[in-house]
Motif scaffolding. Sequence first.
Motif, PDB file in Angstrom:
ATOM      1  N   PRO A 150       0.817  -1.227   0.000  1.00 55.28           N
ATOM      2  CA  PRO A 150       0.000   0.000   0.000  1.00 55.28           C
ATOM      3  C   PRO A 150       0.853   1.280   0.000  1.00 55.28           C
ATOM      4  N   THR A 212     -10.413  -7.594   0.858  1.00 51.43           N
ATOM      5  CA  THR A 212     -10.542  -6.135   0.912  1.00 51.43           C
ATOM      6  C   THR A 212     -11.330  -5.534  -0.258  1.00 51.43           C
ATOM      7  N   ARG A 213     -11.076  -6.038  -1.454  1.00 59.09           N
ATOM      8  CA  ARG A 213     -11.748  -5.501  -2.643  1.00 59.09           C
ATOM      9  C   ARG A 213     -12.645  -6.545  -3.308  1.00 59.09           C
ATOM     10  N   GLY A 214     -13.098  -7.521  -2.492  1.00 59.98           N
ATOM     11  CA  GLY A 214     -14.088  -8.494  -2.964  1.00 59.98           C
ATOM     12  C   GLY A 214     -13.529  -9.653  -3.781  1.00 59.98           C
ATOM     13  N   PHE A 243      -5.198  -0.033   6.558  1.00 59.17           N
ATOM     14  CA  PHE A 243      -5.094   1.021   5.544  1.00 59.17           C
ATOM     15  C   PHE A 243      -6.314   1.100   4.648  1.00 59.17           C
ATOM     16  N   ALA A 244      -7.365   0.333   4.960  1.00 59.70           N
ATOM     17  CA  ALA A 244      -8.560   0.355   4.110  1.00 59.70           C
ATOM     18  C   ALA A 244      -9.791   0.369   4.997  1.00 59.70           C
ATOM     19  N   PRO A 245     -10.170   1.528   5.483  1.00 57.32           N
ATOM     20  CA  PRO A 245     -11.306   1.613   6.404  1.00 57.32           C
ATOM     21  C   PRO A 245     -12.574   1.066   5.755  1.00 57.32           C
ATOM     22  N   GLY A 246     -13.354   0.321   6.525  1.00 54.78           N
ATOM     23  CA  GLY A 246     -14.615  -0.202   5.997  1.00 54.78           C
ATOM     24  C   GLY A 246     -14.440  -1.471   5.198  1.00 54.78           C
ATOM     25  N   ALA A 247     -13.199  -1.853   4.971  1.00 59.06           N
ATOM     26  CA  ALA A 247     -12.955  -3.047   4.159  1.00 59.06           C
ATOM     27  C   ALA A 247     -13.114  -4.300   5.001  1.00 59.06           C
TER      28      ALA A 247
ATOM     29  N   VAL B 293     -14.995  -1.950  -3.300  1.00 56.04           N
ATOM     30  CA  VAL B 293     -13.951  -1.077  -3.856  1.00 56.04           C
ATOM     31  C   VAL B 293     -14.256   0.390  -3.551  1.00 56.04           C
ATOM     32  N   LYS B 295     -15.375   1.444  -0.875  1.00 53.02           N
ATOM     33  CA  LYS B 295     -14.929   1.676   0.503  1.00 53.02           C
ATOM     34  C   LYS B 295     -13.410   1.594   0.622  1.00 53.02           C
ATOM     35  N   ALA B 296     -12.811   0.572   0.039  1.00 53.59           N
ATOM     36  CA  ALA B 296     -11.376   0.328   0.219  1.00 53.59           C
ATOM     37  C   ALA B 296     -10.524   1.130  -0.749  1.00 53.59           C
ATOM     38  N   GLY B 297     -11.110   1.601  -1.824  1.00 53.31           N
ATOM     39  CA  GLY B 297     -10.319   2.250  -2.870  1.00 53.31           C
ATOM     40  C   GLY B 297      -9.708   1.199  -3.783  1.00 53.31           C
ATOM     41  N   PRO B 298      -9.349   1.595  -5.000  1.00 51.94           N
ATOM     42  CA  PRO B 298      -8.746   0.632  -5.926  1.00 51.94           C
ATOM     43  C   PRO B 298      -7.413   0.119  -5.380  1.00 51.94           C
ATOM     44  N   ARG B 301      -4.304   2.378  -5.352  1.00 56.54           N
ATOM     45  CA  ARG B 301      -4.249   3.562  -4.496  1.00 56.54           C
ATOM     46  C   ARG B 301      -3.035   3.451  -3.570  1.00 56.54           C
TER      47      ARG B 301
END
Lengths: 309, 309
Positions: A150, A212-214, A243-247, B293, B295-298, B301
């Motif tokens: 990240p 984190t991103r599904g 580093f990924a809130p809500g993830a 995505v 929420k976590a961002g790509p 990022r």
Amino acid sequence: MSQGRERVYINDVAPRDGLQIEKQWVATADKVRLIDGLMATGLARVEATSFVSPRAIPNLADAAEVVQGIRRVSGVGIVVLVPNVKGCERALASGVDEINLVMSASESHSRANLRMSPEQSLAQFAEIVDLAKGSGVFVNGSLSTAFGCPFDGEVPQSRVLGFIERLLELGVEGVTLADTTGMANPAQVARLCEAVMTRWSQVPFTLHVHNTRGMGLANCLAAWQSGVTQFDAALGGLGGCPFAPGATGNVCTEDLVHMFEQMGVDTGVDLAALIELSTTLPELVGHDVPGQVAKAGPADRRYPCPAGL
Amino acid sequence: MSQGRERVYINDVAPRDGLQIEKQWVATADKVRLIDGLMATGLARVEATSFVSPRAIPNLADAAEVVQGIRRVSGVGIVVLVPNVKGCERALASGVDEINLVMSASESHSRANLRMSPEQSLAQFAEIVDLAKGSGVFVNGSLSTAFGCPFDGEVPQSRVLGFIERLLELGVEGVTLADTTGMANPAQVARLCEAVMTRWSQVPFTLHVHNTRGMGLANCLAAWQSGVTQFDAALGGLGGCPFAPGATGNVCTEDLVHMFEQMGVDTGVDLAALIELSTTLPELVGHDVPGQVAKAGPADRRYPCPAGL
């Protein structure tokens, strides 16, 4: 699609990778109950705790008591994370089956997470491997940020392969490719897994992914298609990424078991027992968990047809 | 892994499959704004609404006004669901690019959801296809429960292939394989997609999956590996399954776009614009949405490295 890989082996890391970031303290007896429950479902391994400094991770300050409390089950390996020589000594004294050493493949994540460089990690691993030699304890090495960092961004595959080579030279017996912050995609997972399975065909490789991103299950699918049969996962999808809130957290064990079983791939796991155990998590950790099969039920669940039709 | 399939085409069904089950009424102007926003991101198609009876689905009672309000974009198809002859007449009058006819592959789901048998659906489709003939409007047929039925259980692949054959004989031009209640697994998706792509290589097939049990992206990956390049998805992962409480909805558009783009597969979509649009959904529908995505961002990022290191 199966290409003969009809059995996979799952290591549940919820007690370690899940609980370490929870805000709520989980009592030692509850941790032991969780681990005993996981072992009873038929999982191949359980990563029970970390012999880390209690100051670094207060949640796992009871590592020795937890390992001591577990009711051992034949055929189910107890893994613990070992951050340094002192942790290794404590782990060996506690009588575990496997120690897991963790380093980062990227400089910045290594310094942020471990407060040392990858080179310093490797130097320390040499001492740990020496210490474990002859103990009969299996030594696994995990490579964090193997699919991207990240902070530093892309981590070249050549760099990852170089660290794996160094780990194996030191005497590490198995290697976990870890997508610590959920950055991996299936094409990348397939490329790296194919490369390592071809180059080191006798080494057991494990994939450790976060959702984190599904892409958690898609990445496990891609790794399995590439020949990987060992996976880390966490009950309920516990764990997270600072580093990924809500993830969401680690790929969810019951969702992974469900996918493989539905595909006709044997996991050795009693899915119903796993789902039942997962439903105890919200009370244990004080919040809802992201796993989906525990909410929706397995795909082969039947519903009564709406009345009057 | 790519095997030359370097472009995929995504149809966002959120305005129809998403909004139809929402508790909160979404104003016509807000629907139009959502559809305009989706079209501006570069998606191939948008399923804008359903010309269903307002009594059956009150949320979509404004179908004609919605279609009338959309700012048309060259190259982006406007699709509407058409449940019957009357709906087809209204749809044709409104000037859409594509009509989507929906039938179930299983008896019980057909009766529960459509209040008719699959045979009655096919009889009605014959009339609709006749009506649409010469209009220049593309006729797509969707086969619900193509991967299993929550009431009847397994739906044999031979039954699914039989219905596809009947649809094509009637003059339907494209077919959507729909995993209506999120029961499909990647091995099954690969089997069915390979079978239909081999048998009807000139027919455009679309995969429509729900993420009910977390396998949405894995199933899209399996379909893409089998040659499918058209996918339905819903912004934010809107939609749901009335038979799986707590479960998520359609596979999430931005998560799907993100996965393909990360894999190096072109979607034609501006992911940043899509994510921005997705963040407007919670206010629009009155609750959080499951997409990750946004929420976590790509994955690409970058985060600043923690201070002092």
